[in-house]
Write a protein that holds these residues in place. Structure first.
Motif, mmCIF file in Angstrom:
data_model
loop_
_atom_site.group_PDB
_atom_site.id
_atom_site.type_symbol
_atom_site.label_atom_id
_atom_site.label_comp_id
_atom_site.label_asym_id
_atom_site.label_seq_id
_atom_site.Cartn_x
_atom_site.Cartn_y
_atom_site.Cartn_z
ATOM 1 N N PRO A 74 14.317 -12.217 -1.801
ATOM 2 C CA PRO A 74 14.811 -10.944 -1.259
ATOM 3 C C PRO A 74 15.731 -11.166 -0.057
ATOM 4 C CG PRO A 74 12.533 -11.316 -0.584
ATOM 5 C CD PRO A 74 12.919 -12.470 -1.462
ATOM 6 N N SER A 75 17.014 -11.256 -0.326
ATOM 7 C CA SER A 75 18.008 -11.489 0.726
ATOM 8 C C SER A 75 19.312 -10.823 0.301
ATOM 9 C CB SER A 75 18.203 -13.002 0.935
ATOM 10 O OG SER A 75 18.398 -13.655 -0.302
ATOM 11 N N LEU A 89 12.922 1.815 -0.242
ATOM 12 C CA LEU A 89 11.651 1.470 -0.891
ATOM 13 C C LEU A 89 10.945 0.279 -0.255
ATOM 14 C CD1 LEU A 89 12.797 1.859 -4.619
ATOM 15 C CD2 LEU A 89 11.532 3.515 -3.230
ATOM 16 N N LEU A 90 11.581 -0.346 0.761
ATOM 17 C CA LEU A 90 10.998 -1.544 1.369
ATOM 18 C C LEU A 90 10.600 -1.287 2.814
ATOM 19 C CD1 LEU A 90 13.482 -4.210 -0.044
ATOM 20 C CD2 LEU A 90 11.216 -3.639 -0.920
ATOM 21 N N GLY A 91 9.581 -2.000 3.267
ATOM 22 C CA GLY A 91 9.097 -1.850 4.637
ATOM 23 C C GLY A 91 9.869 -2.727 5.604
ATOM 24 N N GLU A 92 9.505 -2.587 6.890
ATOM 25 C CA GLU A 92 10.193 -3.332 7.951
ATOM 26 C C GLU A 92 10.083 -4.837 7.761
ATOM 27 O OE1 GLU A 92 9.554 -2.568 12.275
ATOM 28 O OE2 GLU A 92 9.437 -0.471 11.618
ATOM 29 N N LYS A 93 8.870 -5.301 7.394
ATOM 30 C CA LYS A 93 8.656 -6.747 7.237
ATOM 31 C C LYS A 93 9.561 -7.298 6.134
ATOM 32 C CE LYS A 93 5.038 -10.191 6.552
ATOM 33 N NZ LYS A 93 4.596 -10.606 5.244
ATOM 34 N N SER A 96 13.139 -7.554 7.215
ATOM 35 C CA SER A 96 13.432 -8.347 8.413
ATOM 36 C C SER A 96 14.319 -9.548 8.101
ATOM 37 C CB SER A 96 12.135 -8.823 9.069
ATOM 38 O OG SER A 96 11.515 -9.813 8.270
ATOM 39 N N GLU A 97 15.164 -9.852 9.071
ATOM 40 C CA GLU A 97 16.059 -11.010 8.970
ATOM 41 C C GLU A 97 15.238 -12.277 8.749
ATOM 42 O OE1 GLU A 97 19.986 -12.177 8.740
ATOM 43 O OE2 GLU A 97 19.347 -10.165 9.338
ATOM 44 N N GLU A 98 14.110 -12.351 9.453
ATOM 45 C CA GLU A 98 13.217 -13.519 9.383
ATOM 46 C C GLU A 98 12.770 -13.757 7.936
ATOM 47 O OE1 GLU A 98 8.956 -14.934 11.352
ATOM 48 O OE2 GLU A 98 9.731 -12.925 11.726
ATOM 49 N N LEU A 217 11.554 -14.704 1.447
ATOM 50 C CA LEU A 217 10.140 -14.807 1.101
ATOM 51 C C LEU A 217 9.811 -13.701 0.104
ATOM 52 C CD1 LEU A 217 7.571 -16.409 1.841
ATOM 53 C CD2 LEU A 217 7.111 -14.669 3.587
ATOM 54 N N ASP A 218 9.430 -14.110 -1.120
ATOM 55 C CA ASP A 218 9.174 -13.132 -2.184
ATOM 56 C C ASP A 218 8.352 -11.957 -1.663
ATOM 57 O OD1 ASP A 218 10.488 -14.937 -3.723
ATOM 58 O OD2 ASP A 218 8.811 -15.408 -5.055
#
Length: 511
Positions: A74-75, A89-93, A96-98, A217-218
């Motif tokens: 996911p990038s 549909l996606l959360g903050e985590k 996140s760029e990280e 990170l998947d």
């Protein structure tokens, strides 16, 4: 409408039909929708729901993924991630760029706990040591992509050959060496799930490195993956997607007429199981490769050119299923994320093939711990291959009883309470899917995926293109993924747009 080149007039616009309402078909429809060049656009979906192999179900008081589970990589370079972000549909985590910068190499994380069939726990240090060995060898297999020749035909044979050499250098006692091989066997089973195959011996070595892993990170959808395809459907005009409309045969290279369009002839007529026919200029076929393999002789009239039919036969398409178990109380630790199962006395170096009915569960790699819904505790098991297909033939009661016995055995707790309920996928039995996803099998190459993606007729120029192909199995570097499927749908829509609306700037999909 005037088109450029030798295409000439397109009276009343082009009639385009998309077969299949999965993410590839919906992506193509979104891309074409609203263009004056395509006023007659329809999506025919065989089942009662859109999404295809993206399938979220309300169960256990929450949502579980019966189909696609993660956004892989996911990038920013992943269109599924971008679309999901656009739809909110996606959360903050997840955003996140990280998270987007993590490089996993496509490898699954280490288990939180590893249970052996003897009832003992396996040292996580030993598991980590075997994971390092296994994934370093997997990384090596990708290096044969541009090699003039490969030492063996398959990924599995290469891994076994290398492991065999490593074993000779192991200095531990025999019991530890056997345990190491059993742990490695579990990683082989896991890799079968990742590749959607029965055995890594079926996966071609030379093209294996062509599959491209994106950074990130998947991640999962907290409210279900199908929320994405539901949003895509909602962005289309209400009557555009026709449900429960399975296609029987695509007649092409013809001259078909339609009462509503007097004086006009169409090269393609799409015949449905219920007898309805749709004469069109172009059809985009997005059905799963498993369905194409099963219906190759009847789905196209005239039959596909020999080389395309051969590509369909050669490309691999296997089964990876999930088994969800609901528990009253968790028997695992609160921070546990992944439970590994290790079967004593198994080894990737030995071809042990006990009868399926006696040992199908040995192919189970373990369980992912799902986030708890309120007070509900659910494990999600993964199982691939022929054992997975055999599991589909059993009743829920048989599966529940069998896995209760397995869990009691591996935890060493004969009184472990049985799961309250079971839910599972059956992708091989699904008549319009017939499996999970594609892989490049021994005897095939990435060129076969490109060949499958080529439109027909093969020598057709411009307006003569009749059948276009999309779906994960048509993407040479992202096969088996939702982002490969989405990109393939966009690719075929763009192919038509370049013919009929070349002056139109590509919009982002309508949200």
């Amino acid at each position: 409408m005037e088109a450029t080149g030798s295409v000439g007039e397109a009276p009343g616009g082009r009639r385009v039909l998309v077969v299949g309402g999965g993410i590839a078909g919906l992506g193509a429809a979104q891309r074409l929708c609203g263009h004056s060049a395509f006023p007659h656009l329809r999506v025919l979906e065989a089942t009662a729901r859109a999404g295809g192999r993206i399938r979220s179900e309300r169960s256990f008081g929450g949502v579980v993924e019966v189909g696609a589970h993660w956004i892989h990589g996911p990038s920013r370079g992943n269109p599924v991630f971008q679309l999901a972000a656009d739809y909110g549909l996606l959360g903050e985590k997840e955003l996140s760029e990280e998270n987007q910068l993590v490089e996993t190499g496509g490898h699954v994380g280490l288990p939180s706990v590893s249970y052996a069939s003897s009832g003992a726990r396996v040292s996580l240090q030993l598991v980590a040591e075997m994971a390092t060995l296994f994934y370093s060898l997997i990384d090596q297999t990708r290096e044969f992509l541009h090699a003039a020749e490969t030492p063996v035909p398959s990924v599995g044979e290469y891994l076994k050959k290398e492991i065999g050499q490593h074993v000779t250098g192991w200095t531990e006692d025999e019991e530890t060496r056997k345990l190491k091989l059993a742990v490695l066997n579990s990683f082989f089973n896991l890799e079968c799930c990742v590749s959607g195959t029965h055995s890594m011996d079926l996966v071609a070595l030379a093209p294996f490195g062509e599959y491209t892993v994106l950074p990130g990170l998947d991640c999962t959808f907290s409210k279900g993956y199908q929320g994405l395809t539901n949003c895509m459907v909602a962005s289309l005009p209400e009557d555009m997607v026709v449900f429960e409309k399975p296609v029987k045969t695509i007649h092409w290279n013809g001259s078909f007429q339609e009462a509503a369009f007097p004086g006009e002839t169409f090269p393609v007529s799409v015949e449905c199981e219920d007898g309805d026919r749709f004469p069109v200029h172009h059809v985009i076929v997005t059905v799963p490769l498993g369905f194409l393999k099963e219906h190759l002789d009847t789905f196209f009239d005239p039959p596909l050119p020999a080389e395309k039919a051969e590509a369909i036969r050669k490309i691999g398409f296997g089964t990876n299923n999930k088994i969800f178990l609901e528990f009253e109380e968790p028997f695992w630790e609160p921070d546990c994320q992944l439970i590994q199962l290790v079967w004593d006395d198994t080894s990737p170096l030995e071809d042990a093939a006990p009868a399926l009915q006696d040992a199908w569960f040995r192919k189970l790699i373990g369980f992912v711990v799902l986030p708890a819904f309120a007070s509900v505790h659910v494990l999600c098991g993964f199982i691939a291959g022929l054992e997975s297909e055999f599991m589909e033939t059993l009743s829920d009661e048989e599966v529940l009883l069998c896995l209760t016995q397995v869990l009691r055995r591996v935890t060493g707790n004969p009184r472990l309470p049985a799961p309250k309920s079971v839910l599972r996928s059956r992708w091989h039995s699904a008549p319009y899917t017939r499996g999970s996803y594609s892989y490049v099998a021994v005897g095939s190459t990435g060129g076969d995926l490109d060949l499958l993606a080529q439109p027909l007729p093969a020598d057709g120029a411009g307006a003569q293109l009749q059948i276009l192909f999309a779906g994960e199995a048509t993407h040479r570097t992202f096969y088996s993924t939702t982002h490969g499927a989405l990109l393939s749908g966009w690719r075929e829509a763009d192919r038509l747009l370049s013919l009929w609306a070349p002056q139109v700037q590509q919009p982002r999909p309508r949200l």
